[in-house]
Design a protein around this motif. Structure first.
Motif, PDB file in Angstrom:
ATOM      1  N   VAL A   1      38.362  21.549 -26.510  1.00 34.05           N
ATOM      2  CA  VAL A   1      37.017  21.732 -27.035  1.00 34.05           C
ATOM      3  C   VAL A   1      37.022  21.123 -28.429  1.00 34.05           C
ATOM      4  O   VAL A   1      37.975  21.291 -29.183  1.00 34.05           O
TER       5      VAL A   1
ATOM      6  N   ALA B   1      33.976  17.862 -25.278  1.00 30.47           N
ATOM      7  CA  ALA B   1      32.681  18.532 -25.415  1.00 30.47           C
ATOM      8  C   ALA B   1      32.808  19.697 -26.388  1.00 30.47           C
ATOM      9  O   ALA B   1      33.903  20.226 -26.607  1.00 30.47           O
TER      10      ALA B   1
ATOM     11  N   GLU C   1      28.017  22.808 -25.415  1.00 26.84           N
ATOM     12  CA  GLU C   1      27.949  21.925 -24.249  1.00 26.84           C
ATOM     13  C   GLU C   1      28.696  22.542 -23.066  1.00 26.84           C
ATOM     14  O   GLU C   1      28.228  22.476 -21.924  1.00 26.84           O
ATOM     15  N   TYR C   2      29.846  23.164 -23.349  1.00 25.98           N
ATOM     16  CA  TYR C   2      30.563  23.853 -22.274  1.00 25.98           C
ATOM     17  C   TYR C   2      29.763  25.042 -21.762  1.00 25.98           C
ATOM     18  O   TYR C   2      29.807  25.358 -20.566  1.00 25.98           O
TER      19      TYR C   2
ATOM     20  N   ALA D   1      27.379  23.576 -19.490  1.00 20.91           N
ATOM     21  CA  ALA D   1      28.132  23.147 -18.306  1.00 20.91           C
ATOM     22  C   ALA D   1      28.482  24.341 -17.427  1.00 20.91           C
ATOM     23  O   ALA D   1      28.415  24.256 -16.192  1.00 20.91           O
ATOM     24  N   ALA D   2      28.838  25.450 -18.045  1.00 17.25           N
ATOM     25  CA  ALA D   2      29.144  26.659 -17.279  1.00 17.25           C
ATOM     26  C   ALA D   2      27.911  27.128 -16.513  1.00 17.25           C
ATOM     27  O   ALA D   2      28.005  27.495 -15.337  1.00 17.25           O
TER      28      ALA D   2
END
Length: 165
Positions: free
Chosen positions: A50, A63, A67-68, A71-72
């Protein structure tokens, strides 16, 4: 193993003992030495990085956390669509999800008191293809919205406790 088999196996395990419905997940994080923002993350036997973009002080090697988070949410939506389509017997050829979020940096940087550091708006756009009727896919969407764990995290307050060792 098919999703239908996973669903039925889990149903039987929970029916036999309600404690089998409890799941715990754990993720470890370590700042990479010599960096300002790069973090190594370990999840079971998987690792990923990260970081932040250069405009936020990072090296842009991966990312960033928000952003994660998006994405999750998007990944959980895709998986939950697949799961519930299998559970309901809804034919589904493909699922495509795009997630956008707006964040006001006043909150993160503390420039303005009272400005939320998290997202102030998140939009999930879902495209489904398959032979079922629009009404069937609308019902599938209702089921997904009701049962997606990460959507629940975004939509509802979750108790969080932090400790300093």
């Amino acid at each position: 193993m098919s999703l239908a088999a996973v669903i039925e196996g889990t149903r039987e395990a929970v029916r036999a003992d309600a404690a089998n419905a409890a799941a715990r997940f754990s993720v470890g994080h370590t700042l990479v030495p010599g960096t300002a923002t790069t973090v190594d993350v370990r999840v079971r036997d998987h690792t990923f990085a990260v970081d932040e973009p250069a405009t936020l002080g990072g090296a842009d090697t991966a990312a960033n956390p928000v952003e994660y988070a998006l994405a999750a949410l998007g990944s959980c939506q895709v998986i939950t669509y697949q799961f519930w389509a299998a559970k309901l017997g809804v034919p589904l050829d493909s699922v495509r999800v795009t997630v956008d979020g707006d964040l006001d940096l006043h909150g993160f940087f503390g420039f303005t008191e009272g400005t939320r550091p998290g997202f102030n708006d998140v939009r999930v756009h879902v495209e489904l293809t398959g032979p079922a009727s629009p009404e069937t896919y609308a019902d599938l969407k209702r089921q997904v919205d009701e049962h997606c764990p990460v959507l629940d995290l975004f939509a509802n307050p979750t108790p969080v406790t932090t400790t300093l060792a």
